[in-house]
Design a protein around this motif. Structure first.
Motif, PDB file in Angstrom:
ATOM      1  N   ALA A  48     -42.058  41.233  -3.047  1.00  0.00           N
ATOM      2  CA  ALA A  48     -42.406  42.254  -2.055  1.00  0.00           C
ATOM      3  C   ALA A  48     -41.301  42.411  -1.019  1.00  0.00           C
ATOM      4  O   ALA A  48     -40.985  43.524  -0.581  1.00  0.00           O
ATOM      5  N   ARG A  53     -41.974  46.362  -0.427  1.00  0.00           N
ATOM      6  CA  ARG A  53     -43.369  46.760  -0.591  1.00  0.00           C
ATOM      7  C   ARG A  53     -44.034  46.874   0.773  1.00  0.00           C
ATOM      8  O   ARG A  53     -43.741  46.125   1.690  1.00  0.00           O
ATOM      9  N   ASP A  58     -49.798  47.854  -2.541  1.00  0.00           N
ATOM     10  CA  ASP A  58     -48.502  48.246  -3.078  1.00  0.00           C
ATOM     11  C   ASP A  58     -47.913  47.132  -3.944  1.00  0.00           C
ATOM     12  O   ASP A  58     -47.334  47.387  -5.010  1.00  0.00           O
ATOM     13  N   CYS A  62     -47.346  47.598  -7.979  1.00  0.00           N
ATOM     14  CA  CYS A  62     -45.974  47.483  -8.478  1.00  0.00           C
ATOM     15  C   CYS A  62     -45.878  46.421  -9.569  1.00  0.00           C
ATOM     16  O   CYS A  62     -45.268  46.640 -10.620  1.00  0.00           O
TER      17      CYS A  62
END
Length: 369
Positions: A48, A53, A58, A62
Protein backbone atom coordinates in the motif's frame (compact mmCIF):
# COMPACT_ATOMS: atom_id res chain seq x y z
CA UNK A 1 5.62 -16.11 -20.60
CA UNK A 2 6.53 -15.17 -17.06
CA UNK A 3 10.25 -15.26 -16.29
CA UNK A 4 12.08 -14.13 -13.19
CA UNK A 5 10.67 -12.58 -10.02
CA UNK A 6 8.22 -9.74 -9.59
CA UNK A 7 9.60 -6.35 -8.60
CA UNK A 8 7.79 -6.33 -5.26
CA UNK A 9 9.17 -9.78 -4.43
CA UNK A 10 12.67 -8.57 -5.25
CA UNK A 11 12.23 -5.66 -2.85
CA UNK A 12 10.87 -7.78 -0.03
CA UNK A 13 13.55 -10.46 -0.29
CA UNK A 14 16.02 -8.05 1.30
CA UNK A 15 14.03 -7.88 4.53
CA UNK A 16 15.71 -9.68 7.48
CA UNK A 17 12.82 -12.07 8.11
CA UNK A 18 14.60 -13.76 11.02
CA UNK A 19 14.58 -10.45 12.87
CA UNK A 20 10.95 -9.89 11.92
CA UNK A 21 9.93 -13.28 13.34
CA UNK A 22 11.79 -12.50 16.55
CA UNK A 23 9.79 -9.27 16.88
CA UNK A 24 6.59 -11.22 16.31
CA UNK A 25 7.49 -13.77 19.00
CA UNK A 26 8.58 -11.03 21.41
CA UNK A 27 5.14 -9.43 21.39
CA UNK A 28 3.10 -12.59 20.70
CA UNK A 29 1.85 -11.16 17.45
CA UNK A 30 0.53 -14.45 16.11
CA UNK A 31 -1.02 -15.81 19.29
CA UNK A 32 -4.17 -17.72 18.24
CA UNK A 33 -3.70 -16.58 14.64
CA UNK A 34 -4.53 -19.23 12.04
CA UNK A 35 -4.24 -17.60 8.62
CA UNK A 36 -3.42 -13.93 8.23
CA UNK A 37 0.14 -13.76 9.61
CA UNK A 38 2.02 -10.66 10.71
CA UNK A 39 4.22 -10.98 7.64
CA UNK A 40 1.17 -10.89 5.39
CA UNK A 41 0.01 -7.80 7.24
CA UNK A 42 3.40 -6.15 6.79
CA UNK A 43 3.45 -7.00 3.07
CA UNK A 44 -0.02 -5.45 2.68
CA UNK A 45 1.15 -2.24 4.31
CA UNK A 46 4.38 -2.18 2.31
CA UNK A 47 2.48 -2.74 -0.93
CA UNK A 48 0.00 0.00 0.00
CA UNK A 49 2.85 2.39 0.80
CA UNK A 50 4.76 1.81 -2.41
CA UNK A 51 1.68 1.87 -4.67
CA UNK A 52 0.00 4.87 -3.02
CA UNK A 53 -3.18 3.11 -1.90
CA UNK A 54 -5.76 5.40 -0.33
CA UNK A 55 -7.85 3.12 1.91
CA UNK A 56 -8.33 -0.43 3.14
CA UNK A 57 -10.88 -0.98 0.40
CA UNK A 58 -8.34 0.26 -2.13
CA UNK A 59 -5.70 -2.15 -0.76
CA UNK A 60 -8.13 -5.07 -0.93
CA UNK A 61 -9.32 -4.28 -4.45
CA UNK A 62 -5.80 -3.80 -5.76
CA UNK A 63 -4.41 -7.03 -4.31
CA UNK A 64 -7.43 -9.12 -5.24
CA UNK A 65 -7.08 -7.88 -8.80
CA UNK A 66 -3.67 -9.59 -8.76
CA UNK A 67 -4.89 -12.69 -6.89
CA UNK A 68 -3.16 -15.10 -9.26
CA UNK A 69 0.17 -13.42 -8.49
CA UNK A 70 -0.15 -13.05 -4.70
CA UNK A 71 1.76 -16.23 -3.90
CA UNK A 72 4.71 -15.13 -6.04
CA UNK A 73 4.60 -11.69 -4.42
CA UNK A 74 5.09 -13.32 -1.01
CA UNK A 75 1.52 -13.44 0.35
CA UNK A 76 0.31 -16.68 1.91
CA UNK A 77 -3.25 -15.64 2.80
CA UNK A 78 -6.28 -14.22 1.06
CA UNK A 79 -6.51 -10.46 1.51
CA UNK A 80 -9.79 -9.24 3.03
CA UNK A 81 -10.57 -5.72 4.16
CA UNK A 82 -12.10 -6.78 7.47
CA UNK A 83 -9.20 -9.10 8.28
CA UNK A 84 -6.63 -6.37 7.59
CA UNK A 85 -8.61 -3.83 9.62
CA UNK A 86 -8.83 -6.20 12.57
CA UNK A 87 -5.11 -7.01 12.39
CA UNK A 88 -4.22 -3.30 12.38
CA UNK A 89 -6.51 -2.69 15.33
CA UNK A 90 -5.52 -5.52 17.68
CA UNK A 91 -1.94 -6.53 16.88
CA UNK A 92 0.88 -4.94 18.83
CA UNK A 93 2.32 -1.99 16.92
CA UNK A 94 5.67 -2.51 18.66
CA UNK A 95 6.34 -5.44 16.33
CA UNK A 96 6.69 -3.05 13.42
CA UNK A 97 8.33 -0.31 15.47
CA UNK A 98 11.14 -2.64 16.57
CA UNK A 99 11.50 -4.02 13.05
CA UNK A 100 11.67 -0.49 11.64
CA UNK A 101 14.44 0.39 14.11
CA UNK A 102 16.40 -2.64 12.92
CA UNK A 103 15.96 -1.59 9.28
CA UNK A 104 17.03 1.93 10.14
CA UNK A 105 20.18 0.53 11.73
CA UNK A 106 20.95 -1.40 8.53
CA UNK A 107 20.36 1.65 6.35
CA UNK A 108 22.53 3.88 8.55
CA UNK A 109 25.46 1.48 8.25
CA UNK A 110 25.12 1.58 4.46
CA UNK A 111 25.39 5.38 4.50
CA UNK A 112 27.99 5.61 7.28
CA UNK A 113 30.81 6.48 4.87
CA UNK A 114 28.84 8.99 2.83
CA UNK A 115 30.41 12.46 2.95
CA UNK A 116 28.61 15.39 4.51
CA UNK A 117 28.48 18.82 2.96
CA UNK A 118 31.04 19.68 5.65
CA UNK A 119 34.26 17.94 6.55
CA UNK A 120 33.14 16.45 9.84
CA UNK A 121 33.74 12.98 11.22
CA UNK A 122 31.06 13.31 13.89
CA UNK A 123 27.42 12.35 13.38
CA UNK A 124 25.14 15.28 12.57
CA UNK A 125 21.40 15.11 13.29
CA UNK A 126 18.67 17.51 12.22
CA UNK A 127 15.64 17.64 14.50
CA UNK A 128 12.27 18.93 13.37
CA UNK A 129 8.58 18.06 13.23
CA UNK A 130 5.69 18.25 10.80
CA UNK A 131 1.96 18.34 11.46
CA UNK A 132 -0.29 15.90 9.60
CA UNK A 133 -3.84 17.21 9.33
CA UNK A 134 -6.60 14.65 9.86
CA UNK A 135 -10.37 14.57 9.76
CA UNK A 136 -11.78 15.07 13.25
CA UNK A 137 -14.77 12.77 12.67
CA UNK A 138 -12.50 9.92 11.55
CA UNK A 139 -9.72 10.54 14.09
CA UNK A 140 -11.47 11.75 17.28
CA UNK A 141 -8.51 10.52 19.35
CA UNK A 142 -6.23 13.19 17.82
CA UNK A 143 -7.83 16.55 18.72
CA UNK A 144 -5.97 19.59 17.45
CA UNK A 145 -8.42 22.41 16.91
CA UNK A 146 -12.15 22.75 17.23
CA UNK A 147 -12.78 21.74 13.62
CA UNK A 148 -9.95 19.35 12.77
CA UNK A 149 -7.62 16.71 14.15
CA UNK A 150 -3.90 16.30 13.67
CA UNK A 151 -0.87 14.34 14.74
CA UNK A 152 2.69 15.60 14.86
CA UNK A 153 5.60 13.62 13.45
CA UNK A 154 8.85 14.38 15.30
CA UNK A 155 11.89 13.21 13.35
CA UNK A 156 15.60 13.07 14.14
CA UNK A 157 17.33 12.81 10.77
CA UNK A 158 20.86 11.52 10.33
CA UNK A 159 22.28 13.81 7.66
CA UNK A 160 24.51 11.05 6.34
CA UNK A 161 22.08 9.46 3.92
CA UNK A 162 19.08 11.35 5.34
CA UNK A 163 17.99 8.32 7.36
CA UNK A 164 15.60 8.89 10.29
CA UNK A 165 17.17 7.54 13.47
CA UNK A 166 14.26 8.51 15.73
CA UNK A 167 10.55 9.04 15.06
CA UNK A 168 7.92 9.95 17.60
CA UNK A 169 4.23 10.48 16.87
CA UNK A 170 2.33 12.74 19.26
CA UNK A 171 -0.93 14.65 19.23
CA UNK A 172 -0.89 17.91 17.32
CA UNK A 173 -0.93 20.02 20.48
CA UNK A 174 2.44 18.82 21.77
CA UNK A 175 5.10 21.54 21.61
CA UNK A 176 8.26 20.73 19.69
CA UNK A 177 10.57 21.39 22.62
CA UNK A 178 9.05 18.55 24.66
CA UNK A 179 10.53 15.98 22.28
CA UNK A 180 13.96 16.70 23.73
CA UNK A 181 12.83 14.75 26.80
CA UNK A 182 12.43 11.64 24.62
CA UNK A 183 15.90 11.72 23.07
CA UNK A 184 18.86 9.69 24.24
CA UNK A 185 21.82 12.03 23.49
CA UNK A 186 24.78 10.59 21.64
CA UNK A 187 28.14 11.79 22.91
CA UNK A 188 30.08 13.76 20.32
CA UNK A 189 27.12 14.13 17.94
CA UNK A 190 25.76 17.44 16.67
CA UNK A 191 22.05 18.23 17.02
CA UNK A 192 20.88 21.00 14.69
CA UNK A 193 17.51 22.54 15.58
CA UNK A 194 15.49 25.67 14.91
CA UNK A 195 14.62 28.10 17.70
CA UNK A 196 11.40 26.24 18.49
CA UNK A 197 13.61 23.89 20.51
CA UNK A 198 15.29 26.65 22.51
CA UNK A 199 14.94 25.53 26.12
CA UNK A 200 18.14 26.03 28.09
CA UNK A 201 17.39 23.45 30.75
CA UNK A 202 16.93 20.76 28.11
CA UNK A 203 19.93 21.99 26.11
CA UNK A 204 22.00 21.66 29.28
CA UNK A 205 21.19 17.95 29.32
CA UNK A 206 22.65 17.62 25.84
CA UNK A 207 25.74 19.44 27.02
CA UNK A 208 26.04 17.20 30.08
CA UNK A 209 25.88 14.12 27.82
CA UNK A 210 28.81 15.36 25.73
CA UNK A 211 26.66 16.28 22.74
CA UNK A 212 26.80 19.49 20.75
CA UNK A 213 23.87 21.58 19.61
CA UNK A 214 23.42 24.33 17.04
CA UNK A 215 20.27 26.40 17.16
CA UNK A 216 19.05 29.94 16.57
CA UNK A 217 18.62 32.55 19.27
CA UNK A 218 15.35 34.32 19.89
CA UNK A 219 15.11 38.08 19.60
CA UNK A 220 14.53 38.54 23.34
CA UNK A 221 17.61 36.57 24.41
CA UNK A 222 19.40 38.21 27.32
CA UNK A 223 23.13 37.56 27.37
CA UNK A 224 26.37 39.36 28.29
CA UNK A 225 29.41 39.20 26.05
CA UNK A 226 32.50 37.80 27.71
CA UNK A 227 34.92 37.42 24.76
CA UNK A 228 34.97 38.36 21.08
CA UNK A 229 36.92 36.45 18.48
CA UNK A 230 38.13 37.75 15.13
CA UNK A 231 36.08 36.79 12.04
CA UNK A 232 36.37 37.26 8.31
CA UNK A 233 33.52 39.61 7.46
CA UNK A 234 33.87 38.83 3.76
CA UNK A 235 32.28 35.44 4.44
CA UNK A 236 29.15 37.02 5.93
CA UNK A 237 30.16 36.58 9.55
CA UNK A 238 29.51 39.56 11.79
CA UNK A 239 30.85 38.34 15.14
CA UNK A 240 31.89 35.25 17.06
CA UNK A 241 31.37 35.73 20.80
CA UNK A 242 31.47 33.82 24.04
CA UNK A 243 28.48 34.90 26.12
CA UNK A 244 26.89 34.24 29.49
CA UNK A 245 23.11 34.15 29.86
CA UNK A 246 21.75 36.88 32.14
CA UNK A 247 18.04 36.06 32.17
CA UNK A 248 16.82 34.73 35.51
CA UNK A 249 15.30 31.47 34.28
CA UNK A 250 17.70 30.91 31.37
CA UNK A 251 20.65 31.41 33.72
CA UNK A 252 19.28 28.76 36.06
CA UNK A 253 18.82 26.32 33.19
CA UNK A 254 22.21 26.89 31.51
CA UNK A 255 24.80 28.43 33.83
CA UNK A 256 27.82 27.96 31.56
CA UNK A 257 29.34 29.83 28.60
CA UNK A 258 27.67 29.73 25.21
CA UNK A 259 28.91 30.59 21.78
CA UNK A 260 26.98 33.26 19.87
CA UNK A 261 27.61 33.73 16.16
CA UNK A 262 25.98 36.39 14.02
CA UNK A 263 25.81 35.83 10.29
CA UNK A 264 24.40 37.92 7.44
CA UNK A 265 22.71 35.76 4.84
CA UNK A 266 23.78 37.20 1.47
CA UNK A 267 20.76 35.71 -0.32
CA UNK A 268 17.99 37.05 1.92
CA UNK A 269 19.81 39.88 3.66
CA UNK A 270 18.68 38.61 7.06
CA UNK A 271 20.93 38.55 10.10
CA UNK A 272 20.90 35.16 11.79
CA UNK A 273 22.08 34.58 15.35
CA UNK A 274 23.26 31.08 16.21
CA UNK A 275 23.90 29.53 19.60
CA UNK A 276 26.14 26.54 20.19
CA UNK A 277 28.07 24.83 22.94
CA UNK A 278 30.89 23.87 20.57
CA UNK A 279 33.95 26.10 20.77
CA UNK A 280 36.28 23.98 18.59
CA UNK A 281 34.80 24.46 15.12
CA UNK A 282 35.26 27.73 13.29
CA UNK A 283 32.33 30.12 13.17
CA UNK A 284 31.60 29.65 9.46
CA UNK A 285 31.32 25.87 9.91
CA UNK A 286 28.73 26.41 12.66
CA UNK A 287 26.72 28.60 10.27
CA UNK A 288 26.98 25.97 7.53
CA UNK A 289 25.87 23.29 9.96
CA UNK A 290 22.64 25.13 10.53
CA UNK A 291 22.16 25.42 6.79
CA UNK A 292 22.31 21.61 6.60
CA UNK A 293 19.19 21.52 8.78
CA UNK A 294 17.19 22.18 5.64
CA UNK A 295 17.61 18.52 4.72
CA UNK A 296 14.96 17.55 7.25
CA UNK A 297 12.53 19.96 5.56
CA UNK A 298 13.24 18.28 2.24
CA UNK A 299 12.72 14.91 3.89
CA UNK A 300 9.25 15.94 5.04
CA UNK A 301 8.48 17.25 1.58
CA UNK A 302 9.47 13.97 -0.09
CA UNK A 303 8.05 11.62 2.52
CA UNK A 304 5.25 9.56 0.90
CA UNK A 305 2.34 9.25 3.30
CA UNK A 306 0.10 6.20 3.40
CA UNK A 307 -3.38 7.42 4.17
CA UNK A 308 -5.52 4.45 5.34
CA UNK A 309 -7.03 5.15 8.72
CA UNK A 310 -5.74 2.00 10.37
CA UNK A 311 -2.19 2.47 9.07
CA UNK A 312 -1.42 5.80 10.77
CA UNK A 313 -0.06 4.15 13.92
CA UNK A 314 2.22 1.97 11.80
CA UNK A 315 4.02 5.00 10.37
CA UNK A 316 7.28 3.79 11.91
CA UNK A 317 7.50 1.34 8.99
CA UNK A 318 7.53 4.25 6.53
CA UNK A 319 11.27 4.76 7.00
CA UNK A 320 12.44 1.63 5.21
CA UNK A 321 9.87 2.08 2.47
CA UNK A 322 11.18 5.55 1.85
CA UNK A 323 14.66 4.13 1.48
CA UNK A 324 13.39 1.74 -1.19
CA UNK A 325 11.63 4.59 -2.93
CA UNK A 326 14.70 6.81 -2.88
CA UNK A 327 16.68 3.95 -4.38
CA UNK A 328 14.14 3.43 -7.12
CA UNK A 329 13.93 7.15 -7.78
CA UNK A 330 17.66 7.21 -8.51
CA UNK A 331 16.97 5.42 -11.77
CA UNK A 332 16.24 1.74 -11.27
CA UNK A 333 12.64 2.00 -12.44
CA UNK A 334 12.35 5.57 -13.73
CA UNK A 335 9.23 5.04 -15.82
CA UNK A 336 7.13 3.95 -12.85
CA UNK A 337 7.47 7.20 -10.94
CA UNK A 338 4.94 9.95 -11.15
CA UNK A 339 3.89 12.98 -9.14
CA UNK A 340 0.30 12.94 -8.05
CA UNK A 341 -1.71 15.84 -6.61
CA UNK A 342 -2.80 15.94 -3.01
CA UNK A 343 -6.15 14.32 -2.34
CA UNK A 344 -6.09 13.24 1.29
CA UNK A 345 -5.91 15.71 4.23
CA UNK A 346 -2.23 16.30 4.95
CA UNK A 347 0.34 19.05 4.90
CA UNK A 348 2.17 18.24 1.68
CA UNK A 349 1.45 19.42 -1.82
CA UNK A 350 2.58 16.23 -3.56
CA UNK A 351 3.55 12.66 -2.96
CA UNK A 352 5.50 10.04 -4.81
CA UNK A 353 3.99 6.67 -5.58
CA UNK A 354 4.53 3.52 -7.60
CA UNK A 355 1.62 2.23 -9.69
CA UNK A 356 0.34 -1.09 -8.44
CA UNK A 357 0.85 -2.82 -11.77
CA UNK A 358 4.52 -1.81 -11.81
CA UNK A 359 5.25 -3.84 -8.68
CA UNK A 360 3.37 -6.79 -10.11
CA UNK A 361 5.27 -6.79 -13.39
CA UNK A 362 7.64 -9.60 -14.14
CA UNK A 363 11.28 -8.68 -13.89
CA UNK A 364 13.92 -11.15 -15.01
CA UNK A 365 16.80 -8.88 -13.99
CA UNK A 366 18.85 -9.91 -10.94
CA UNK A 367 18.22 -8.35 -7.54
CA UNK A 368 19.42 -4.80 -7.44
CA UNK A 369 19.06 -3.68 -3.81
Amino acid sequence: MHEGRYVFAQLMQHLPLTTFRRCVVRYRGEHRIKRFSCLDQYLCLAFAQLTWRESLRDIEACLRAQSCKLYHLGFRSTIARNTLANANAVRDWRIYADFAQHLIGIARRLYADDPLALELDETVYALDSTTIDLCLSVFPWAPFRSTKAAVKLHTLLDLRGNIPSFIFISDGKMHDVNILDQLLPEAGAFYVMDRGYLDFERLARLDDAGSFFVTRAKSNLKARRRYSHSVDRATGLVCDQTVILTGFYSRQGFNRPLRRIKFNDPQTGKRLVFLSNNFALDALTIAKLYKCRWQVELFFDDLPYCTPSYVIEKIESVDRDCTFAEFLRDGTLPRTWQHRPSEAPKVHSHRLGLPADALAESCAAPSYL
